[in-house]
Design a protein around this motif. Sequence first.
Motif, mmCIF file in Angstrom:
data_model
loop_
_atom_site.group_PDB
_atom_site.id
_atom_site.type_symbol
_atom_site.label_atom_id
_atom_site.label_comp_id
_atom_site.label_asym_id
_atom_site.label_seq_id
_atom_site.Cartn_x
_atom_site.Cartn_y
_atom_site.Cartn_z
ATOM 1 N N ARG A 445 62.944 -22.912 84.271
ATOM 2 C CA ARG A 445 62.200 -23.564 85.343
ATOM 3 C C ARG A 445 60.698 -23.421 85.116
ATOM 4 N NH1 ARG A 445 64.614 -27.367 87.466
ATOM 5 N NH2 ARG A 445 62.931 -27.293 89.006
ATOM 6 N N LEU A 448 59.652 -25.900 82.484
ATOM 7 C CA LEU A 448 59.657 -27.259 83.026
ATOM 8 C C LEU A 448 58.446 -27.475 83.932
ATOM 9 C CD1 LEU A 448 63.473 -27.710 83.755
ATOM 10 C CD2 LEU A 448 62.109 -28.815 81.965
ATOM 11 N N GLN A 449 58.093 -26.441 84.662
ATOM 12 C CA GLN A 449 56.929 -26.541 85.545
ATOM 13 C C GLN A 449 55.663 -26.731 84.708
ATOM 14 O OE1 GLN A 449 56.968 -26.814 88.906
ATOM 15 N NE2 GLN A 449 54.840 -27.385 88.498
ATOM 16 N N ARG A 450 55.553 -25.938 83.642
ATOM 17 C CA ARG A 450 54.402 -26.069 82.761
ATOM 18 C C ARG A 450 54.332 -27.478 82.161
ATOM 19 N NH1 ARG A 450 52.014 -21.618 80.197
ATOM 20 N NH2 ARG A 450 52.459 -19.634 81.215
ATOM 21 N N ALA A 451 55.478 -27.968 81.772
ATOM 22 C CA ALA A 451 55.520 -29.306 81.182
ATOM 23 C C ALA A 451 55.053 -30.345 82.201
ATOM 24 C CB ALA A 451 56.932 -29.624 80.699
ATOM 25 N N ALA A 452 55.516 -30.171 83.433
ATOM 26 C CA ALA A 452 55.140 -31.113 84.484
ATOM 27 C C ALA A 452 53.632 -31.066 84.729
ATOM 28 C CB ALA A 452 55.897 -30.790 85.777
ATOM 29 N N ASP A 453 53.055 -29.885 84.512
ATOM 30 C CA ASP A 453 51.609 -29.731 84.685
ATOM 31 C C ASP A 453 50.828 -30.205 83.469
ATOM 32 O OD1 ASP A 453 52.204 -28.646 87.100
ATOM 33 O OD2 ASP A 453 51.979 -26.554 86.475
ATOM 34 N N LEU A 536 62.830 -30.951 76.181
ATOM 35 C CA LEU A 536 62.682 -30.876 77.637
ATOM 36 C C LEU A 536 63.978 -31.312 78.319
ATOM 37 C CD1 LEU A 536 59.022 -32.123 78.145
ATOM 38 C CD2 LEU A 536 59.951 -29.899 78.829
ATOM 39 N N ARG A 540 66.141 -29.221 80.906
ATOM 40 C CA ARG A 540 66.584 -29.741 82.201
ATOM 41 C C ARG A 540 68.094 -29.618 82.361
ATOM 42 N NH1 ARG A 540 61.751 -33.026 82.371
ATOM 43 N NH2 ARG A 540 62.247 -34.282 80.549
#
Length: 561
Positions: A445, A448-453, A536, A540
């Motif tokens: 998680r 994924l959060q870093r990727a979203a940022d 990614l 997920r």
Amino acid sequence: MTDATIASPLQRLRTVLDDAVLNVTGGERPRSAPSLERPKQAAHGDFATNAAMLLPKIVGAAPPMIAERLTVALQEHLGDALREVEVAGPGFLNLRLSDAWLDAALADVVAAGERFGAAGVAVPEAIHLEYVSNNPTGPVHIGGARGAAFGSGLANLLDFHGHRVHREYYVNDFGNQVALFGASLQARARGEEPPEEGYQGSYVADVAAEIPDAATRPVDEVAVAGIALMVARQKASLERFRTTFDRWFSERSLHQPRDPAEGSAEPRPSEVDEAFGVLAEQGRSFEQDGALWLRTTESGDDKDRVMRRADGRPTYFASDVAYHYDKRVRGFDRVIDVLGADHHGYIHRLKAAFVALGGDEDRIEILITQFVNLFEDGERAKMSKRAGEFVALDELVDDIGVDAARWYLLARSHDTTIDLDLAEAREQSQENPVYYVQYAHARIRSILQRAADGEVTGAREGDDEADASTAIVDGERELLLALLAWPDEVAEAADRRAPHRIATYALALARQYSAFYRDCPVLAAGVPDEVRARRLDLCRATAAVLAAALGILGVDAPERM
RNA sequence: GCGCCCGUAGCUCAGUGGAUAGAGCGUCCGCCUCCGGAGCGGAAGGUCGAAGGUUCGAAUCCUUCCGGGCGCGCCA
């Protein structure tokens, strides 16, 4: 996309294999379905099947020869999706799939999200599931804790697989134990010792103190009030343990006349009496020595059982009979009773009752959970020393926490005795399997959060030497293959009533992710966009499956730890 | 005595007809310029309780035996 249309990639592959088999046999199916599983050794391909070894008698040839024919058929069906097929050993067929097939499979998994692997059952059933059913005269004890973990885990699993599960707790609020409990409560309220055979636990005085005028009211009123308070306490303990029920079924209600049917003024007889009537009609019961008996020997019991004594008082078994009559009448496709090990002698008589009342023998299952022994650093643990109490569920949860308690009670087959070392579950909690799995989830998680940022980390040493190939590497492939096995794992676990398999799988998947994490940087600079996108997606999908697995087990899937 | 469950690595346990039986913990040896070190890699450690049988193939199915747990009430 609805659940019904989610076909797992592996399921589609299995269909192709079945077609290939039919091609080779000319339409005849082998006695058992061909396997299609990940082989233990990577050298044996992505998937292996024993199909050729099931067909010699049908085809009239040796397995290796049949395997060759299957190879041709598979190549025709799969085309470019199949990278390699080899015949090995006594006739195994080892398949290796193309990157294109794997990428497509991953896309399907990601699209399904947390519902990947869900609702895979071919024939959904309405299932009545009863578990825990402790006596309401004391706290939920360690045996009840196991029943709660297993029962709720099984309920979650069956539900996830696509069944409709009704969860029920049977409250034994009838009979002389209730009177005894009332007498014990009243004695405490008066500052006296409970009766000789009464309830000695320290909780009795606590409960008595919550009942107004407990010292002076009629003892049966005290009993009813006490049971209600005890049930509320059990409910609270169990909810904290993430174990809930759709209904708390009162045994007492089975003995009471029921409200009149519509358009009638006459109250209907109790369910006990109604069940007795049905049994008499069917010729399943008989009178002897003034008592009313059920012919349970017809279902393998070693003796027939009394339902009503000569003096007219019903036995405890009468309640069981009426309860199963009620379950049957309510119209479930299947009834599953989860009982403790000390009740295994009841299997035959409960089935006998269900069948005698018109139920189908194949529609009732009695599952027995074995004992739990608690240890503390290798010594038999003595948690609660208060007289008259078994170790309470609350104490266990206070000690090691809900997640660890559920994991340890649920990660093992229900029919094996558990030796649970509290020191291990508690003090080594840092290296507990349950935290390992949770950690993997939290770590994903985070990525994924870093990727979203939009974060990109620095290139790692050696990364710049890697070529810009976008081919699937081992770390990705192994993780994806583990993910693709999830729907099969769910089906197998559900069909076998074995939620512990979900724990085994979750741990293996978390390990597989760790290997991927080690070998396959996701956010690092220098990772080609196409590769990062795939990684990614793998993150997920893994997070979704871990969350689903932990959800079935009733264990928290944290975003961070 | 009869019935149910169990017997797999030092410990706790997965694995109900397939290829070289696995995991966690513990033990030993390594790894923090690196997306979460609650992590990773490696090593040692097994006559799958015993003996027969079924099968191309058995930890898995059958039989017998040996250990351990639980149960054999007109208690609930």
